[in-house]
Motif scaffolding. Sequence first.
Motif, PDB file in Angstrom:
ATOM      1  N   ASN A  85       0.805  -1.224   0.000  1.00 18.71           N
ATOM      2  CA  ASN A  85       0.000   0.000   0.000  1.00 18.71           C
ATOM      3  C   ASN A  85       0.837   1.273   0.000  1.00 18.71           C
ATOM      4  O   ASN A  85       0.338   2.354   0.319  1.00 18.71           O
ATOM      5  CB  ASN A  85      -0.954   0.001   1.199  1.00 18.71           C
ATOM      6  N   LYS A  86       2.118   1.143  -0.362  1.00 15.82           N
ATOM      7  CA  LYS A  86       3.023   2.291  -0.367  1.00 15.82           C
ATOM      8  C   LYS A  86       2.429   3.443  -1.175  1.00 15.82           C
ATOM      9  O   LYS A  86       1.949   3.260  -2.284  1.00 15.82           O
ATOM     10  CB  LYS A  86       4.376   1.900  -0.961  1.00 15.82           C
ATOM     11  N   GLY A  87       2.434   4.626  -0.575  1.00 14.87           N
ATOM     12  CA  GLY A  87       1.918   5.822  -1.231  1.00 14.87           C
ATOM     13  C   GLY A  87       0.458   6.113  -0.957  1.00 14.87           C
ATOM     14  O   GLY A  87      -0.010   7.225  -1.153  1.00 14.87           O
ATOM     15  N   LYS A  88      -0.293   5.113  -0.495  1.00 16.07           N
ATOM     16  CA  LYS A  88      -1.707   5.334  -0.177  1.00 16.07           C
ATOM     17  C   LYS A  88      -1.809   6.043   1.170  1.00 16.07           C
ATOM     18  O   LYS A  88      -0.940   5.917   2.023  1.00 16.07           O
ATOM     19  CB  LYS A  88      -2.466   4.016  -0.149  1.00 16.07           C
ATOM     20  N   SER A  89      -2.912   6.752   1.347  1.00 18.66           N
ATOM     21  CA  SER A  89      -3.064   7.493   2.605  1.00 18.66           C
ATOM     22  C   SER A  89      -3.472   6.559   3.742  1.00 18.66           C
ATOM     23  O   SER A  89      -4.268   5.652   3.558  1.00 18.66           O
ATOM     24  CB  SER A  89      -4.072   8.625   2.448  1.00 18.66           C
ATOM     25  N   LYS A  90      -2.889   6.807   4.916  1.00 21.33           N
ATOM     26  CA  LYS A  90      -3.242   6.063   6.130  1.00 21.33           C
ATOM     27  C   LYS A  90      -4.464   6.679   6.789  1.00 21.33           C
ATOM     28  O   LYS A  90      -5.261   6.012   7.397  1.00 21.33           O
ATOM     29  CB  LYS A  90      -2.093   6.150   7.145  1.00 21.33           C
ATOM     30  N   ASP A  91      -4.527   8.001   6.718  1.00 18.96           N
ATOM     31  CA  ASP A  91      -5.609   8.730   7.356  1.00 18.96           C
ATOM     32  C   ASP A  91      -5.988   9.902   6.459  1.00 18.96           C
ATOM     33  O   ASP A  91      -5.456  10.048   5.371  1.00 18.96           O
ATOM     34  CB  ASP A  91      -5.200   9.212   8.752  1.00 18.96           C
ATOM     35  N   ALA A  92      -6.897  10.724   6.905  1.00 24.11           N
ATOM     36  CA  ALA A  92      -7.354  11.861   6.095  1.00 24.11           C
ATOM     37  C   ALA A  92      -6.636  13.156   6.468  1.00 24.11           C
ATOM     38  O   ALA A  92      -6.995  14.217   5.976  1.00 24.11           O
ATOM     39  CB  ALA A  92      -8.861  12.035   6.253  1.00 24.11           C
ATOM     40  N   GLY A  93      -5.631  13.072   7.328  1.00 23.77           N
ATOM     41  CA  GLY A  93      -4.914  14.280   7.724  1.00 23.77           C
ATOM     42  C   GLY A  93      -5.640  15.029   8.819  1.00 23.77           C
ATOM     43  O   GLY A  93      -6.549  14.507   9.460  1.00 23.77           O
ATOM     44  N   VAL A  94      -5.224  16.272   9.006  1.00 19.03           N
ATOM     45  CA  VAL A  94      -5.843  17.096  10.046  1.00 19.03           C
ATOM     46  C   VAL A  94      -6.483  18.331   9.422  1.00 19.03           C
ATOM     47  O   VAL A  94      -6.092  18.772   8.346  1.00 19.03           O
ATOM     48  CB  VAL A  94      -4.817  17.525  11.124  1.00 19.03           C
ATOM     49  N   VAL A  95      -7.463  18.884  10.114  1.00 21.58           N
ATOM     50  CA  VAL A  95      -8.137  20.101   9.678  1.00 21.58           C
ATOM     51  C   VAL A  95      -7.151  21.258   9.806  1.00 21.58           C
ATOM     52  O   VAL A  95      -6.458  21.386  10.822  1.00 21.58           O
ATOM     53  CB  VAL A  95      -9.401  20.360  10.538  1.00 21.58           C
ATOM     54  N   THR A  96      -7.044  22.087   8.768  1.00 22.91           N
ATOM     55  CA  THR A  96      -6.052  23.171   8.765  1.00 22.91           C
ATOM     56  C   THR A  96      -6.634  24.545   9.049  1.00 22.91           C
ATOM     57  O   THR A  96      -5.886  25.493   9.249  1.00 22.91           O
ATOM     58  CB  THR A  96      -5.325  23.215   7.402  1.00 22.91           C
ATOM     59  N   ARG A  97      -7.972  24.659   9.042  1.00 21.21           N
ATOM     60  CA  ARG A  97      -8.595  25.961   9.303  1.00 21.21           C
ATOM     61  C   ARG A  97      -9.856  25.790  10.126  1.00 21.21           C
ATOM     62  O   ARG A  97     -10.425  24.706  10.201  1.00 21.21           O
ATOM     63  CB  ARG A  97      -9.005  26.633   7.980  1.00 21.21           C
ATOM     64  N   GLY A  98     -10.309  26.879  10.703  1.00 22.21           N
ATOM     65  CA  GLY A  98     -11.595  26.904  11.386  1.00 22.21           C
ATOM     66  C   GLY A  98     -11.550  26.417  12.822  1.00 22.21           C
ATOM     67  O   GLY A  98     -10.484  26.218  13.415  1.00 22.21           O
ATOM     68  N   ALA A  99     -12.732  26.205  13.376  1.00 25.68           N
ATOM     69  CA  ALA A  99     -12.885  25.848  14.785  1.00 25.68           C
ATOM     70  C   ALA A  99     -12.255  24.501  15.120  1.00 25.68           C
ATOM     71  O   ALA A  99     -11.837  24.280  16.252  1.00 25.68           O
ATOM     72  CB  ALA A  99     -14.364  25.829  15.153  1.00 25.68           C
ATOM     73  N   ASN A 100     -12.173  23.593  14.141  1.00 28.22           N
ATOM     74  CA  ASN A 100     -11.627  22.261  14.390  1.00 28.22           C
ATOM     75  C   ASN A 100     -10.166  22.132  13.980  1.00 28.22           C
ATOM     76  O   ASN A 100      -9.657  21.019  13.830  1.00 28.22           O
ATOM     77  CB  ASN A 100     -12.463  21.209  13.659  1.00 28.22           C
ATOM     78  N   LYS A 101      -9.496  23.239  13.782  1.00 24.30           N
ATOM     79  CA  LYS A 101      -8.100  23.238  13.345  1.00 24.30           C
ATOM     80  C   LYS A 101      -7.251  22.335  14.245  1.00 24.30           C
ATOM     81  O   LYS A 101      -7.336  22.392  15.462  1.00 24.30           O
ATOM     82  CB  LYS A 101      -7.533  24.656  13.362  1.00 24.30           C
ATOM     83  N   GLY A 102      -6.457  21.479  13.587  1.00 24.49           N
ATOM     84  CA  GLY A 102      -5.570  20.570  14.305  1.00 24.49           C
ATOM     85  C   GLY A 102      -6.185  19.233  14.655  1.00 24.49           C
ATOM     86  O   GLY A 102      -5.483  18.304  15.033  1.00 24.49           O
ATOM     87  N   GLN A 103      -7.504  19.094  14.498  1.00 27.94           N
ATOM     88  CA  GLN A 103      -8.173  17.829  14.802  1.00 27.94           C
ATOM     89  C   GLN A 103      -8.101  16.894  13.601  1.00 27.94           C
ATOM     90  O   GLN A 103      -8.083  17.332  12.461  1.00 27.94           O
ATOM     91  CB  GLN A 103      -9.627  18.066  15.199  1.00 27.94           C
ATOM     92  N   GLN A 104      -8.076  15.601  13.893  1.00 28.58           N
ATOM     93  CA  GLN A 104      -8.016  14.569  12.848  1.00 28.58           C
ATOM     94  C   GLN A 104      -9.308  14.583  12.029  1.00 28.58           C
ATOM     95  O   GLN A 104     -10.398  14.655  12.578  1.00 28.58           O
ATOM     96  CB  GLN A 104      -7.839  13.196  13.492  1.00 28.58           C
ATOM     97  N   ARG A 105      -9.176  14.527  10.696  1.00 27.63           N
ATOM     98  CA  ARG A 105     -10.354  14.416   9.829  1.00 27.63           C
ATOM     99  C   ARG A 105     -10.857  12.979   9.847  1.00 27.63           C
ATOM    100  O   ARG A 105     -10.084  12.043   9.968  1.00 27.63           O
ATOM    101  CB  ARG A 105      -9.993  14.764   8.382  1.00 27.63           C
TER     102      ARG A 105
END
Length: 189
Positions: A85-105
């Motif tokens: 699965n090399k190159g595929k995403s493990k997760d959806a990243g984190v929110v970069t803006r708004g009230a939920n900034k820094g939280q896992q998507r």
Amino acid sequence: MIAYNSNASEVLNVISNKLNKAMSEQETDKMLRKIASTLTAVLRVRVHQNGIAADGSKIGTYSPQYMKVRTGQFGNATRVKSGKNKGKSKDAGVVTRGANKGQQRKKYNRTSDTKVILSLTRQMEQDMTTCERNPIKIPYGYAIGYANEENYNKLIWNEQRYGKKILTKLSAEEEDLVDIMVENAIATN
């Protein structure tokens, strides 16, 4: 419980009136319940898995921005570094803006197919049900709808958004299925 009307009600009403002469009320009710239950399963597949409107065309196409949400393919998603699965995403990243900034998507694990299927969390398709309309018994007895009013509103909104009848009308094939089921019910009586 929220149920929506479709041309299925008109079809079933005509059938019910004709069948009252050929079958007892109890036999007619049993047949109509079976038709509604079968159509619920068929409609669920057509709309929530295949993404087909009542006219046989695709419901629509998801935008590239929405596809990032569906698939979790955001730029800051963590990638697998080795293995099959090399190159595929493990997760959806984190929110970069708004009230939920820094939280896992949230990652929804949906495919990259862009056809609209009216499903992200599967809650809407699992909410679709066959129901007897109570307390008022309608002539054709059963309806297909959503138990949750929000899902009904989503359906209406999507029909307006895409300019197509999605679930408030049966396809020609579904109407043919109803005819076949009625013929079989009469033949076995």
